[in-house]
Design a protein around this motif. Structure first.
Motif, PDB file in Angstrom:
ATOM      1  N   VAL A  89       1.021  -1.286   0.035  1.00 53.01           N
ATOM      2  CA  VAL A  89      -0.024   0.022   0.047  1.00 53.01           C
ATOM      3  C   VAL A  89       0.926   1.154   0.106  1.00 53.01           C
ATOM      4  N   ALA A  90       1.874   1.227   0.752  1.00 51.05           N
ATOM      5  CA  ALA A  90       2.732   2.439   0.954  1.00 51.05           C
ATOM      6  C   ALA A  90       3.536   2.906  -0.359  1.00 51.05           C
ATOM      7  N   THR A  91       3.923   1.678  -1.215  1.00 56.00           N
ATOM      8  CA  THR A  91       4.922   2.023  -2.230  1.00 56.00           C
ATOM      9  C   THR A  91       3.770   2.296  -3.303  1.00 56.00           C
ATOM     10  N   ALA A  92       2.553   1.912  -3.490  1.00 56.56           N
ATOM     11  CA  ALA A  92       1.621   2.346  -4.482  1.00 56.56           C
ATOM     12  C   ALA A  92       1.152   3.756  -4.099  1.00 56.56           C
ATOM     13  N   TRP A  93       1.149   3.901  -2.910  1.00 55.25           N
ATOM     14  CA  TRP A  93       0.381   5.438  -2.682  1.00 55.25           C
ATOM     15  C   TRP A  93       0.932   6.601  -3.643  1.00 55.25           C
ATOM     16  N   PRO A  94       0.123   7.223  -4.048  1.00 54.21           N
ATOM     17  CA  PRO A  94       0.738   8.376  -4.965  1.00 54.21           C
ATOM     18  C   PRO A  94       1.470   9.641  -3.987  1.00 54.21           C
ATOM     19  N   ILE A  95       2.529   9.877  -4.583  1.00 53.64           N
ATOM     20  CA  ILE A  95       3.185  10.820  -3.884  1.00 53.64           C
ATOM     21  C   ILE A  95       3.943  11.724  -4.641  1.00 53.64           C
ATOM     22  N   ASP A  96       4.206  13.207  -4.514  1.00 49.21           N
ATOM     23  CA  ASP A  96       5.083  13.666  -5.491  1.00 49.21           C
ATOM     24  C   ASP A  96       6.554  13.692  -4.733  1.00 49.21           C
ATOM     25  N   LEU A  97       7.451  13.316  -5.569  1.00 47.41           N
ATOM     26  CA  LEU A  97       8.867  13.033  -5.145  1.00 47.41           C
ATOM     27  C   LEU A  97       9.908  13.763  -6.022  1.00 47.41           C
ATOM     28  N   HIS A  98      10.893  14.074  -5.483  1.00 46.55           N
ATOM     29  CA  HIS A  98      12.119  14.191  -6.266  1.00 46.55           C
ATOM     30  C   HIS A  98      12.842  13.145  -6.227  1.00 46.55           C
ATOM     31  N   ASN A  99      13.786  12.743  -7.057  1.00 51.62           N
ATOM     32  CA  ASN A  99      14.470  11.396  -6.876  1.00 51.62           C
ATOM     33  C   ASN A  99      13.538  10.370  -6.625  1.00 51.62           C
ATOM     34  N   ALA A 100      12.790  10.106  -7.517  1.00 53.09           N
ATOM     35  CA  ALA A 100      11.797   8.931  -7.121  1.00 53.09           C
ATOM     36  C   ALA A 100      12.287   7.466  -7.127  1.00 53.09           C
ATOM     37  N   ARG A 101      13.268   7.453  -8.077  1.00 54.68           N
ATOM     38  CA  ARG A 101      13.758   6.001  -8.036  1.00 54.68           C
ATOM     39  C   ARG A 101      14.494   5.670  -7.041  1.00 54.68           C
ATOM     40  N   ALA A 102      15.223   6.626  -6.414  1.00 53.98           N
ATOM     41  CA  ALA A 102      16.091   6.331  -5.025  1.00 53.98           C
ATOM     42  C   ALA A 102      14.975   5.940  -3.949  1.00 53.98           C
ATOM     43  N   TYR A 103      14.025   6.729  -3.861  1.00 55.94           N
ATOM     44  CA  TYR A 103      13.040   6.708  -2.865  1.00 55.94           C
ATOM     45  C   TYR A 103      12.335   5.338  -3.010  1.00 55.94           C
TER      46      TYR A 103
END
Lengths: 490, 463
Positions: A89-103
């Protein structure tokens, strides 16, 4: 099968760390890995069995009795399943990110590590995962948090490393006191070392309680928790509260309760008192918070206090065996329920931050108008958290208090006050957020989107399911097997 | 005279002389060849040392011990010296005496090898002196730079005093026990005040080599002021040799409990002083210096339980080895970043120079002992040995210090990883970068191969 459940997310993390993938692909890689882990765990669950099952062992450092040992009993399987679900659930949760791949790489890493911690049967491997969970969370908070993120991350890391090193010392002493040096949990549970009374077992027990107490966290070791939560991104908070805190109470059951039952029985009452103080402290301080996330964070202290009370009752060697089993069942169900409920609450908080970049409760109001779906989800989760019958939190707290009243009636009575305060603070929060007048700057507040609704629904459905029909979960946990035989004297 | 027994040492010596001669005839711009020659000499030495690893005897009239500890010390010293040399060519490229620095490295390594294998107090003195004299030169190699000169001067002053004490100690022990050979001293050092004073003075001399309290003050200055490859060398190689020499001396007098207690107290003070001083350093190299003081403190735990815990010696060698590799990785990162010093300059480096920052992070986490990095195993066996011997208070103190150390390592890492910066960071590249990756690979390889390495470590010493 369990090894797969650990390795798949770790491999996904490695892939994400090196392969140049886009944001969407990264997210689905992380989610997919967590889902595969969940699937592997479900397979283990379906194949059934008694005691430790799906056991596998590969030697690692034979001279020191360290090996890659995995295997689950009901408690750890339930916790691992809950963790895997929460990671999906937490990884599928949509969120705006910088460096999304590392996150997403760190998220997948944390998923593997957390599941590994619950399913390993070797104390050193347990410690390895325990520390790695700190590293993962440190980078998640520091890099993608907001506000005083670096400071909060530093505090979190230093604080919990202090705890984990105490645990390491305790683990080494336990292993040195085995007939032959070994870090096999099963061997230690079968023939608990350090059975005699004396200073050393007491100190080792203290080291474990402080170490796991910091992670849980119990009063007075909880001060790292609120800043870490407030500054972490929403899904990371959900993982921190839902999964990482459980490592503390899981460790408390697995190591002191199961491996040093006699020492535990001697010190159960003080532990129970600490649990009750956490219950009250968490709820009272939570009541005073104006920051939404901080308030939810302090309710974690409160809820983990229930769990610790349940564990203390279970290890007390007082009262009837049935009462102690009830309390332990309650403690484990509380871990599962709190993971799901607080996970949902923090995701909701994350959704609010995504839209407003604000957690200050007085700045909100009347959101029920523009955001009915958010209101519904938040209300259900809050009710579950305050222990409304028919929801998961109630099942847990009922068991804990039934057991506690049979063993420490006064403690239980004082602890009940905590439920009252929690109820008040959640109702107040709901009123502040969703009812009353809508402030002008919130007029364009958007409701939860499809993905968010679907993910929250999954969590909330499970909360309701446990609330109305808990038998499957209680059967899976099977607390009767967890309480060590030698502790069943009273 | 079984000259072949000292073949690794002789190989290093001959290479050093050849390098010196080569540096005299070659033009300055070709001095990189001296590095190549030094490396090939070290490779030969390592090969011979490996072939001799199974030997277990005293040699050269009982002055040199060929045992497991010597074998491991030789391999570690030679290998880590090679890494320090690898960092050097670009660093010293503009130095007028570029080629000679390799001879200094080799002579210093030779001193360390003599120190680690010494089975006679006289031999020990020679090893310590050779290692020290060359160390002063290495520390002050940038002689136009005041800070480097100061480092060399401080190292020299502290060292001169400590070495004098060492010699006095040797005289006292020889006078009371009647010999300098370990085989005759073993177990027969009288428990007289004079002999005890002598032993304590010898220990002080070795504490200087290891950078332990009370002779630790040179470490931060050298780490800050010496050329980075030399700083990496001086905070690692003499320490490894010194720790094994110290263990040999302490093991000579198993009956004298005061000795173990003295080492335990020094360990406690050293780790605490090192960590407290590192806390608020603004200079990364100085911080590394203080951190290396505290690491010495941890290592001394194993010496304090010599003879009390069966795994004390392997724990010491393992810990010093993993410390040495991690420290070299840290200094190699700094070298690759052209000796970048101030913590504030590290802000946002992950964006522009991800390689060195990741390596630095791995090195720091290994120094803290975060599993599964090899530093964790080093600490695990160290704690196990201390707890087994009943030194729980020391283990707890080490735990508290470990938590402290995490704080200052993160003070460097967190701006580097979480911060942001617009400026481009210069790098040394060339062989410095290759060395960085090699040493990092070594750290990770040791992590993976921990189990076979641990079972190969020796548990007993000569004599």
């Amino acid at each position: 099968m369990l090894t797969f459940a650990i390795l798949i997310p770790l491999l996904a993390a490695g892939t994400l760390a090196v392969a140049p993938l886009g944001e969407t692909v990264s997210r689905w890689t992380a989610t997919g890995a967590a889902a595969l882990s969940l699937l592997a765990l479900v397979v283990v669950w379906i194949s059934g069995g008694e005691g430790f099952r799906a056991v596998a062992e590969v030697p690692w450092v034979p001279e020191l009795g360290i090996a890659w040992r995995v295997g689950v009993d009901g408690m750890s399987l339930a916790l691992a399943l809950m963790s895997a679900l929460l990671f999906v659930v937490a990884t599928a949760w949509p969120i705006d990110l910088h460096n999304a791949r590392a996150y997403y790489a760190w998220m997948a890493f944390l998923a593997g590590v957390s599941i590994g911690l619950f399913v390993t049967l070797d104390l050193i491997v347990f410690y390895v995962f325990f520390d790695l969970s700190l590293v993962g969370m440190y980078f998640l908070i520091g890099r993608w948090g907001h506000g005083e993120a670096q400071h909060a991350a530093l505090k979190f890391f230093v604080y919990t490393l202090a705890g984990s090193l105490l645990i390491l010392i305790g683990i080494i002493v336990l292993a040195l006191n085995m007939p032959t040096l070994t870090f096999d949990m099963r061997a230690m549970i079968d023939s608990p070392p350090l059975a005699a009374a004396g200073l050393v077992p007491g100190l080792v027990f203290l080291a474990f309680v402080i170490g796991f107490g910091i992670k849980t966290p119990i009063f007075p070791f909880h001060t790292w928790l609120p800043p870490a939560h407030v500054n972490a991104p929403g899904p990371a908070s959900a993982i921190l509260a839902g999964v990482l805190l459980k490592m503390g109470t899981y460790g408390l059951i697995r190591i002191p309760l199961q491996m040093m039952p006699e020492t535990f029985a001697r010190w159960a009452l003080p532990l129970g008192i600490v649990g009750v103080i956490s219950i009250l402290w968490g709820s009272i301080v939570a009541f005073a918070q104006d920051n939404m996330k901080r308030r939810i964070a302090y309710t974690s202290v409160n809820h983990m206090g229930y769990t610790v009370l349940g564990i203390a009752v279970a290890g007390s060697a007082l009262g009837s065996e049935a009462a102690r089993q009830l309390a332990l069942t309650g403690a484990v169900v509380e871990m599962i329920a709190h993971g799901l409920i607080t996970g949902a609450l923090f995701l909701i908080a994350g959704a609010v931050w995504q839209r407003t970049a604000d957690y200050h409760l007085p700045n909100f109001g009347g959101l029920a108008g523009p955001a009915p779906r958010l209101t519904g989800a938040a209300t259900l989760a809050a009710f579950a958290s305050l222990g409304l019958p028919g929801l998961a939190g109630f099942v847990a707290e009922l068991h804990i208090f039934l057991g506690a009243f049979a063993v420490y009636p006064w403690l239980a009575a004082i602890g009940l006050l905590g439920i009252l305060i929690t109820a008040a603070l959640f109702l107040r929060m709901l009123r502040q957020m969703f009812f009353g007048d809508l402030p002008k700057e919130r007029a364009d507040f958007t409701d939860l989107a499809g993905v968010e609704v679907a993910l929250l629904t999954a969590l909330l459905a499970l909360i309701v399911l446990i609330g109305v029909w808990p038998v499957w979960l209680l059967g899976l946990i099977d607390a009767g097997l967890l309480i060590p035989v030698s502790g069943a004297g009273g | 005279m079984p000259i072949g027994d000292l073949a690794p040492e002789l190989a290093v010596l001959l290479t050093a002389v050849t390098v010196l001669l080569l540096a005299m005839v070659l033009a300055q711009r070709h001095h990189g060849w001296c590095a190549a020659l030094a490396l090939s000499g070290l490779a030969v030495a390592a090969g011979i040392a490996h072939a001799q690893a199974v030997a277990y005897r005293l040699t050269f009239s009982g002055t040199f011990a060929l045992d497991g500890a010597t074998a491991w010390a030789r391999l570690l010293i030679v290998g880590l010296t090679a890494l320090c040399i690898g960092m050097s060519p670009r660093w010293f490229a503009s130095d007028r005496r570029h080629g000679e620095v390799y001879a200094m490295f080799l002579f210093s390594a030779l001193g360390a090898m003599a120190m680690a294998g010494a089975a006679d107090l006289m031999e020990l003195v020679i090893g310590v002196l050779l290692s020290s004299v060359t160390g002063y030169v290495l520390a002050a190699y940038h002689r136009d730079w005041a800070i480097s000169l100061e480092a060399g001067m401080k190292y020299f002053l502290v060292g001169a005093l400590a070495n004098a004490l060492l010699v006095i100690g040797v005289v006292l022990v020889m006078g009371t026990a009647g010999s300098t050979a370990y085989s005759e001293l073993s177990g027969s050092i009288p428990e007289s005040p004079l002999a005890l004073t002598g032993l304590a003075l010898i220990l002080t001399g070795l504490f200087f080599k290891m950078g332990a309290v009370p002779a630790h003050t040179w470490v931060p200055d050298v780490a800050e002021g010496a050329p980075v490859p030399a700083a990496a060398f001086l905070t690692v190689v003499p320490k490894i040799a010194g720790s094994i020499a110290l263990y040999r001396v302490v093991a000579l007098a198993p009956g004298i409990e005061a000795l173990g207690l003295l080492v335990a107290l020094v360990a406690a003070v050293t780790m605490t002083v090192g960590n407290l001083s590192a806390l608020w350093q603004e200079d990364v190299r100085r911080l590394l210096g203080w951190s290396s003081v505290s690491q010495t403190g941890y290592a001394l735990m194993a010496v304090a339980v010599a003879g009390l815990a069966p795994q004390a010696l392997p724990a010491l060698i393992a810990f010093m080895g993993v410390y040495g590799i991690a420290n070299i990785v840290a200094f190699a990162s700094v070298a690759e970043l052209r000796g970048r010093t101030s913590i504030t300059d590290y802000a946002g480096l992950l964006g522009s120079r991800p390689g060195p920052v990741v390596a630095l992070a791995v090195a720091f986490l290994s120094l803290v002992g975060i599993p599964p990095l090899v530093g964790f195993f080093g600490k695990l066996v160290l704690f196990t040995a201390a707890l087994e011997a009943g030194l729980a208070w020391l283990a707890i103190l080490a735990v508290a210090n470990t938590v402290l150390s995490l704080f200052y390592y993160l003070r460097v890492l967190s701006p580097a990883v979480f911060g942001s910066s617009e400026t481009e960071a210069a790098s040394l590249s060339g062989s410095a970068r290759v060395t960085l990756w090699l040493s990092l690979a070594l750290l990770l390889a040791a992590t993976i191969a921990w189990s076979p390495l641990w079972s190969a470590l020796p548990a007993v010493l000569l004599p």
